[in-house]
Scaffold this active site. Structure first.
Site, PDB file in Angstrom:
ATOM      1  N   THR A 135       0.817  -1.207   0.000  1.00  0.00           N
ATOM      2  CA  THR A 135       0.000   0.000   0.000  1.00  0.00           C
ATOM      3  C   THR A 135       0.853   1.259   0.000  1.00  0.00           C
ATOM      4  O   THR A 135       1.820   1.370   0.762  1.00  0.00           O
ATOM      5  CB  THR A 135      -0.924   0.011   1.225  1.00  0.00           C
ATOM      6  N   LYS A 160      -0.670  -0.738  -4.315  1.00  0.00           N
ATOM      7  CA  LYS A 160      -2.053  -0.337  -4.005  1.00  0.00           C
ATOM      8  C   LYS A 160      -1.999   1.137  -3.624  1.00  0.00           C
ATOM      9  O   LYS A 160      -1.550   1.492  -2.533  1.00  0.00           O
ATOM     10  CB  LYS A 160      -2.608  -1.186  -2.863  1.00  0.00           C
ATOM     11  N   LYS A 162      -3.558   4.522  -2.541  1.00  0.00           N
ATOM     12  CA  LYS A 162      -4.729   5.065  -1.865  1.00  0.00           C
ATOM     13  C   LYS A 162      -5.050   6.466  -2.397  1.00  0.00           C
ATOM     14  O   LYS A 162      -4.173   7.332  -2.475  1.00  0.00           O
ATOM     15  CB  LYS A 162      -4.496   5.125  -0.355  1.00  0.00           C
ATOM     16  N   ASP A 190      -7.162   2.667  -5.250  1.00  0.00           N
ATOM     17  CA  ASP A 190      -8.189   2.416  -4.237  1.00  0.00           C
ATOM     18  C   ASP A 190      -8.693   3.744  -3.696  1.00  0.00           C
ATOM     19  O   ASP A 190      -7.984   4.442  -2.971  1.00  0.00           O
ATOM     20  CB  ASP A 190      -7.614   1.569  -3.103  1.00  0.00           C
ATOM     21  N   GLU A 218     -10.460   0.211  -7.060  1.00  0.00           N
ATOM     22  CA  GLU A 218     -11.175  -0.434  -5.970  1.00  0.00           C
ATOM     23  C   GLU A 218     -12.132   0.532  -5.297  1.00  0.00           C
ATOM     24  O   GLU A 218     -11.766   1.667  -4.975  1.00  0.00           O
ATOM     25  CB  GLU A 218     -10.168  -0.955  -4.938  1.00  0.00           C
ATOM     26  N   ASP A 243     -15.161  -3.667  -2.819  1.00  0.00           N
ATOM     27  CA  ASP A 243     -14.614  -4.027  -1.506  1.00  0.00           C
ATOM     28  C   ASP A 243     -15.709  -3.883  -0.460  1.00  0.00           C
ATOM     29  O   ASP A 243     -16.406  -4.836  -0.121  1.00  0.00           O
ATOM     30  CB  ASP A 243     -13.405  -3.159  -1.174  1.00  0.00           C
ATOM     31  N   LYS A 267     -12.222 -10.201   2.415  1.00  0.00           N
ATOM     32  CA  LYS A 267     -11.475  -9.985   3.655  1.00  0.00           C
ATOM     33  C   LYS A 267     -12.158 -10.775   4.766  1.00  0.00           C
ATOM     34  O   LYS A 267     -13.392 -10.762   4.874  1.00  0.00           O
ATOM     35  CB  LYS A 267     -11.430  -8.496   4.019  1.00  0.00           C
ATOM     36  N   CYS A 295      -6.948  -7.613   3.480  1.00  0.00           N
ATOM     37  CA  CYS A 295      -7.003  -7.665   4.936  1.00  0.00           C
ATOM     38  C   CYS A 295      -7.218  -6.254   5.472  1.00  0.00           C
ATOM     39  O   CYS A 295      -7.083  -5.277   4.739  1.00  0.00           O
ATOM     40  CB  CYS A 295      -5.724  -8.256   5.528  1.00  0.00           C
ATOM     41  N   ASP A 321      -3.449  -8.797  -1.631  1.00  0.00           N
ATOM     42  CA  ASP A 321      -3.148  -7.548  -0.929  1.00  0.00           C
ATOM     43  C   ASP A 321      -3.042  -7.863   0.559  1.00  0.00           C
ATOM     44  O   ASP A 321      -3.953  -7.577   1.341  1.00  0.00           O
ATOM     45  CB  ASP A 321      -4.246  -6.517  -1.217  1.00  0.00           C
ATOM     46  N   ASP A 323      -0.295  -7.075   2.829  1.00  0.00           N
ATOM     47  CA  ASP A 323       0.985  -6.414   3.045  1.00  0.00           C
ATOM     48  C   ASP A 323       1.222  -5.896   4.454  1.00  0.00           C
ATOM     49  O   ASP A 323       2.292  -5.367   4.746  1.00  0.00           O
ATOM     50  CB  ASP A 323       1.121  -5.236   2.072  1.00  0.00           C
TER      51      ASP A 323
END
Length: 368
Positions: A135, A160, A162, A190, A218, A243, A267, A295, A321, A323
């Site tokens: 991330t 990923k 953000k 995301d 996402e 998600d 998740k 997660c 994902d 991490d």
């Protein structure tokens, strides 16, 4: 192997850098740890973070659900009858997915120990290796570019990123990161529900017109805006991943029927455990819809359980994902999953193979 008692603990691990999304900022992993004792002296470990902004669960609600509703049902139960044990967990109380996930993780850990096999083998087998993204928290453009370059230098080939704070600035963020690492890493965007549908289409079309092809976007819109999610799917080339819009198999099937998502993020905390997460994966596989395993900001107890699930369902879970252990200054959990940069591997220790947990503390007074 019968359940004789349960215990609680608190586990904290500081992050290397604050984790920032459109929804929240977090500076450390902080999990309730749920331990199940048995008459064979085996111990099963589960855990759950507070994710109030996403699932509504707090540390207080997690402990209360486990102590007052789930644990009383588990005492005296035989781990050999795992289906019955998971049914008791799922039926103990409405909602409270994080608490249910913690209990299910601990029960599955014991189930693996009972059979002397790492959990993934009992869930379906597979090759015990995965590659995770990492991330890049939302921040200033310079900071995000620096973090992206650092991630690539550490061996990560998928980032990923953000977003979701400001649509126009998000475009600038993506262009700068793409310019810095485009030949070395895929970009997974995301927005964490931070855009409207029209904003999402504007951002993605602008990026696509500039020659930037994200691997996915996402949750660009609010979790309950399924019409907006479908609108984004229909108006951009970038694959759309749901998600927060998908907590269970029924919601996954609805999105698939609506054609409102190309990919589903699974998740354990959202799903409420391993068994409902498997249901989501199986529904998606039947309908040829790809999944990611993700997660929360949680300890590697829960992340390790997700690793086992992803290996066992690798035919449909093709994006990873997981991490968080790499985002922490250190990993206090020593189990059968090894996190080494982007590489994740499982050894042959049974269950989750947890040998020790550094810094496991009693619950603080307000939770005890």
């Amino acid at each position: 192997m019968k359940i004789t008692a349960v215990r609680f603990g608190m586990l904290r691990a500081p992050l290397r850098t604050p984790f920032k999304t459109a929804l929240r900022t977090v500076e450390q992993v902080e999990d309730v740890v749920f331990m199940i004792d048995t008459d064979s002296d085996h111990v099963g470990y589960g855990s759950a973070p507070a994710t109030e902004a996403i699932t509504g669960d707090t540390h207080s609600s997690i402990v209360a659900a486990l102590r007052n509703h789930i644990a009383p049902r588990l005492l005296g139960q035989d781990i050999a009858d795992l289906d019955h044990v998971t049914a008791l967990i799922q039926g103990a109380v409405a909602g409270n997915g994080n608490a249910k996930a913690a209990a299910e993780i601990a029960a599955h850990d014991l189930w693996g120990q009972l059979h002397g096999e790492p959990l993934y083998k009992l869930l379906g087998g597979g090759t015990p290796r995965l590659t995770t993204d990492i991330t890049i928290s939302v921040d200033t453009i310079d900071k995000m570019v620096a973090d992206a370059i650092d991630a690539v230098e550490r061996g990560f080939v998928a980032l990923k990123v953000k977003l979701g704070k400001d649509a126009d600035e998000d475009i600038a963020r993506c262009k700068a990161i793409h310019s810095a690492v485009s030949n070395h890493a895929l970009l997974r965007l995301d927005a964490n529900q931070g855009w409207t549908a029209t904003q999402a289409v504007h951002v993605l079309r602008t990026l696509e017109a500039a020659g930037i092809e994200p691997e996915l976007i996402e949750q660009p819109v609010k979790a309950n805006d399924l019409t907006g999610l479908k609108y984004v799917c229909e108006h951009v080339h970038t694959p759309v991943m749901a998600d927060e819009s998908v907590f269970d198999a029924e919601q996954a099937l609805r999105l698939i029927d609506m054609r409102a998502a190309d990919i589903v993020n699974i998740k354990l905390m959202k799903a409420g455990g391993i068994s409902p997460a498997l249901q989501i994966a199986d529904v998606c596989e039947r309908h040829e819809t790809e999944c990611m395993i993700g997660c929360m900001l949680e300890s590697s107890i829960g992340v390790s359980a997700a690793v086992h699930l992803a290996v066992a369902r690798s035919t449909v879970i093709r994006k990873v994902d997981l991490d968080v252990p790499m985002l922490c200054h250190f990993d206090p959990v020593h189990g059968n999953v090894r996190f080494d940069g982007a590489a994740i591997e499982i050894d042959d220790a049974p269950g989750l193979g947890i040998r020790s947990i550094e810094g496991l503390q009693p619950l603080p007074p307000h939770l005890a």
